[in-house]
Design a protein around this motif. Structure first.
Motif, PDB file in Angstrom:
ATOM      1  N   VAL A 130       0.865  -1.196   0.000  1.00  0.00           N
ATOM      2  CA  VAL A 130       0.000   0.000   0.000  1.00  0.00           C
ATOM      3  C   VAL A 130       0.894   1.237   0.000  1.00  0.00           C
ATOM      4  CG1 VAL A 130      -1.727   1.304   1.282  1.00  0.00           C
ATOM      5  CG2 VAL A 130      -1.880  -1.211   1.156  1.00  0.00           C
ATOM      6  N   ARG A 131       0.726   2.056  -1.025  1.00  0.00           N
ATOM      7  CA  ARG A 131       1.610   3.224  -1.198  1.00  0.00           C
ATOM      8  C   ARG A 131       0.781   4.491  -1.390  1.00  0.00           C
ATOM      9  NH1 ARG A 131       4.190  -0.068   0.629  1.00  0.00           N
ATOM     10  NH2 ARG A 131       6.148  -1.038  -0.037  1.00  0.00           N
ATOM     11  N   ASN A 132      -0.102   4.679  -0.483  1.00  0.00           N
ATOM     12  CA  ASN A 132      -0.955   5.871  -0.480  1.00  0.00           C
ATOM     13  C   ASN A 132      -1.056   6.310   0.971  1.00  0.00           C
ATOM     14  OD1 ASN A 132      -3.928   6.653   0.285  1.00  0.00           O
ATOM     15  ND2 ASN A 132      -3.622   7.411  -1.792  1.00  0.00           N
ATOM     16  N   TYR A 133      -0.871   7.602   1.213  1.00  0.00           N
ATOM     17  CA  TYR A 133      -0.732   8.064   2.597  1.00  0.00           C
ATOM     18  C   TYR A 133      -2.007   7.924   3.409  1.00  0.00           C
ATOM     19  CZ  TYR A 133       3.939   9.704   1.572  1.00  0.00           C
ATOM     20  OH  TYR A 133       5.267   9.756   1.244  1.00  0.00           O
ATOM     21  N   GLN A 134      -3.128   8.153   2.771  1.00  0.00           N
ATOM     22  CA  GLN A 134      -4.387   8.049   3.509  1.00  0.00           C
ATOM     23  C   GLN A 134      -4.634   6.606   3.941  1.00  0.00           C
ATOM     24  OE1 GLN A 134      -7.616   9.827   1.340  1.00  0.00           O
ATOM     25  NE2 GLN A 134      -9.095   9.461   2.973  1.00  0.00           N
ATOM     26  N   ALA A 135      -4.372   5.689   3.011  1.00  0.00           N
ATOM     27  CA  ALA A 135      -4.531   4.272   3.342  1.00  0.00           C
ATOM     28  C   ALA A 135      -3.484   3.851   4.375  1.00  0.00           C
ATOM     29  CB  ALA A 135      -4.404   3.418   2.075  1.00  0.00           C
ATOM     30  N   ARG A 136      -2.283   4.376   4.238  1.00  0.00           N
ATOM     31  CA  ARG A 136      -1.217   4.085   5.195  1.00  0.00           C
ATOM     32  C   ARG A 136      -1.621   4.506   6.608  1.00  0.00           C
ATOM     33  NH1 ARG A 136       3.330   7.303   6.481  1.00  0.00           N
ATOM     34  NH2 ARG A 136       1.780   8.947   6.683  1.00  0.00           N
ATOM     35  N   ASN A 137      -2.207   5.686   6.699  1.00  0.00           N
ATOM     36  CA  ASN A 137      -2.607   6.168   8.020  1.00  0.00           C
ATOM     37  C   ASN A 137      -3.629   5.236   8.666  1.00  0.00           C
ATOM     38  OD1 ASN A 137      -0.929   8.330   7.619  1.00  0.00           O
ATOM     39  ND2 ASN A 137      -2.579   9.765   7.128  1.00  0.00           N
ATOM     40  N   LEU A 138      -4.546   4.731   7.873  1.00  0.00           N
ATOM     41  CA  LEU A 138      -5.534   3.789   8.408  1.00  0.00           C
ATOM     42  C   LEU A 138      -4.845   2.511   8.872  1.00  0.00           C
ATOM     43  CD1 LEU A 138      -8.428   4.218   5.802  1.00  0.00           C
ATOM     44  CD2 LEU A 138      -8.318   5.137   8.131  1.00  0.00           C
ATOM     45  N   LEU A 139      -3.968   1.963   8.038  1.00  0.00           N
ATOM     46  CA  LEU A 139      -3.273   0.719   8.398  1.00  0.00           C
ATOM     47  C   LEU A 139      -2.445   0.904   9.663  1.00  0.00           C
ATOM     48  CD1 LEU A 139      -1.991  -0.437   4.880  1.00  0.00           C
ATOM     49  CD2 LEU A 139      -3.874  -1.435   6.196  1.00  0.00           C
ATOM     50  N   GLU A 183      14.706   3.449   9.671  1.00  0.00           N
ATOM     51  CA  GLU A 183      14.682   4.056  11.000  1.00  0.00           C
ATOM     52  C   GLU A 183      13.397   4.845  11.238  1.00  0.00           C
ATOM     53  OE1 GLU A 183      17.044   3.472  13.339  1.00  0.00           O
ATOM     54  OE2 GLU A 183      17.714   2.058  11.799  1.00  0.00           O
ATOM     55  N   SER A 184      12.755   5.191  10.173  1.00  0.00           N
ATOM     56  CA  SER A 184      11.519   5.969  10.262  1.00  0.00           C
ATOM     57  C   SER A 184      10.613   5.577   9.097  1.00  0.00           C
ATOM     58  CB  SER A 184      11.846   7.469  10.222  1.00  0.00           C
ATOM     59  OG  SER A 184      10.665   8.229  10.199  1.00  0.00           O
ATOM     60  N   PRO A 185      10.035   4.394   9.207  1.00  0.00           N
ATOM     61  CA  PRO A 185       9.344   3.801   8.052  1.00  0.00           C
ATOM     62  C   PRO A 185       8.202   4.678   7.536  1.00  0.00           C
ATOM     63  CG  PRO A 185       9.605   2.194   9.822  1.00  0.00           C
ATOM     64  CD  PRO A 185       9.952   3.538  10.384  1.00  0.00           C
ATOM     65  N   THR A 186       8.096   4.699   6.232  1.00  0.00           N
ATOM     66  CA  THR A 186       7.019   5.452   5.596  1.00  0.00           C
ATOM     67  C   THR A 186       5.766   4.593   5.440  1.00  0.00           C
ATOM     68  OG1 THR A 186       8.677   6.670   4.315  1.00  0.00           O
ATOM     69  CG2 THR A 186       6.396   6.786   3.541  1.00  0.00           C
ATOM     70  N   TRP A 187       5.977   3.298   5.140  1.00  0.00           N
ATOM     71  CA  TRP A 187       4.851   2.451   4.728  1.00  0.00           C
ATOM     72  C   TRP A 187       4.590   1.337   5.729  1.00  0.00           C
ATOM     73  CZ3 TRP A 187       2.557   5.415   1.645  1.00  0.00           C
ATOM     74  CH2 TRP A 187       3.256   6.199   0.718  1.00  0.00           C
ATOM     75  N   TYR A 188       3.330   1.101   5.935  1.00  0.00           N
ATOM     76  CA  TYR A 188       2.892   0.130   6.943  1.00  0.00           C
ATOM     77  C   TYR A 188       1.988  -0.930   6.333  1.00  0.00           C
ATOM     78  CZ  TYR A 188       4.921   2.707  10.800  1.00  0.00           C
ATOM     79  OH  TYR A 188       5.823   3.284  11.655  1.00  0.00           O
ATOM     80  N   GLN A 189       1.925  -2.055   7.012  1.00  0.00           N
ATOM     81  CA  GLN A 189       0.999  -3.111   6.629  1.00  0.00           C
ATOM     82  C   GLN A 189       0.332  -3.636   7.890  1.00  0.00           C
ATOM     83  OE1 GLN A 189       3.219  -6.450   4.986  1.00  0.00           O
ATOM     84  NE2 GLN A 189       4.034  -7.031   6.972  1.00  0.00           N
ATOM     85  N   VAL A 190      -0.725  -4.392   7.700  1.00  0.00           N
ATOM     86  CA  VAL A 190      -1.277  -5.211   8.773  1.00  0.00           C
ATOM     87  C   VAL A 190      -1.221  -6.656   8.291  1.00  0.00           C
ATOM     88  CG1 VAL A 190      -2.844  -3.411   9.628  1.00  0.00           C
ATOM     89  CG2 VAL A 190      -3.669  -5.085   7.948  1.00  0.00           C
ATOM     90  N   GLU A 191      -1.371  -7.578   9.220  1.00  0.00           N
ATOM     91  CA  GLU A 191      -1.516  -8.975   8.820  1.00  0.00           C
ATOM     92  C   GLU A 191      -2.996  -9.325   8.909  1.00  0.00           C
ATOM     93  OE1 GLU A 191       0.850 -12.845  10.178  1.00  0.00           O
ATOM     94  OE2 GLU A 191      -0.842 -12.400  11.509  1.00  0.00           O
TER      95      GLU A 191
END
Length: 168
Positions: free
Chosen positions: A41-50, A103-111
């Motif tokens: 996921v490479r969209n900031y709005q979606a990233r914030n939710l994740l 050190e300061s990740p931009t992108w997040y995931q969930v399992e």
DNA sequence: GCCAACGTTGGC
DNA sequence: GCCAACGTTGGC
């Protein structure tokens, strides 16, 4: 023995879009432990939710986009809350982001873990014909967010339409 | 394939 | 900070 419990947070619901040629609900069912990290996921709005909003136990509708048929195909649940997306740091990955700093990740995931496939794909056209789903984000014009909130009422209606019990 | 909608980039 | 240009998404 007393146990200090975290403040109760009602279960929340989400919809994840995926192109089935990339990753389908069948792929999730076939994955080890029927689980996967929802990476790429490479969209900031979606990233914030994740990163900030999804919690273990939340319900997830898996929706196939750019596909035939356009449909919700299965139910999943969150098994691990937001954490850094490892593919952002993997040069071999299609989702590699050289600008992302470990050190300061931009992108997040969930399992997530597959709960149950729908008996039949629940077609977008069927959703669009449902008065109670008129305000669903997926169905709004120009709705591109790949991780979308789903209201409890929408969730219940969708499971009802799909003929799936919601008691998991 | 079309194209509307939306997000990102980068010059100023 | 503005905003034009460009790229992507995704239904149709």
């Amino acid at each position: 023995m007393t146990r200090r419990s975290a403040p109760e947070r009602p279960r929340r619901y989400w919809l994840f879009k995926t192109e089935p040629g990339e990753f389908s609900f069948a792929d999730l069912l076939a994955a080890p432990r029927r689980r996967t990290g929802w990476d790429g996921v490479r969209n900031y709005q979606a990233r914030n939710l994740l990163r900030d909003e999804l919690a273990v136990g939340d319900g997830v509708l898996i929706y196939h986009s750019s596909a035939d048929p356009l449909a919700i195909t299965g139910i999943a649940r969150v098994t691990r809350a937001g954490h850094p997306d490892p593919t952002a740091f993997a040069p071999d990955s299609a989702h590699f982001d050289p600008k992302s700093d470990p050190e300061s990740p931009t992108w997040y995931q969930v399992e997530i873990e597959a709960v149950i496939p729908l008996p039949e794909p629940l077609l977008r056209a069927r959703l669009a014909a449902e008065p109670q789903l008129r305000k669903m984000m997926l169905l709004q014009r120009g709705s591109r967010l790949s991780v979308q909130p789903v209201t409890a009422a929408e969730w219940e209606r969708i499971l009802q339409l799909a003929g799936v019990r919601a008691d998991w």
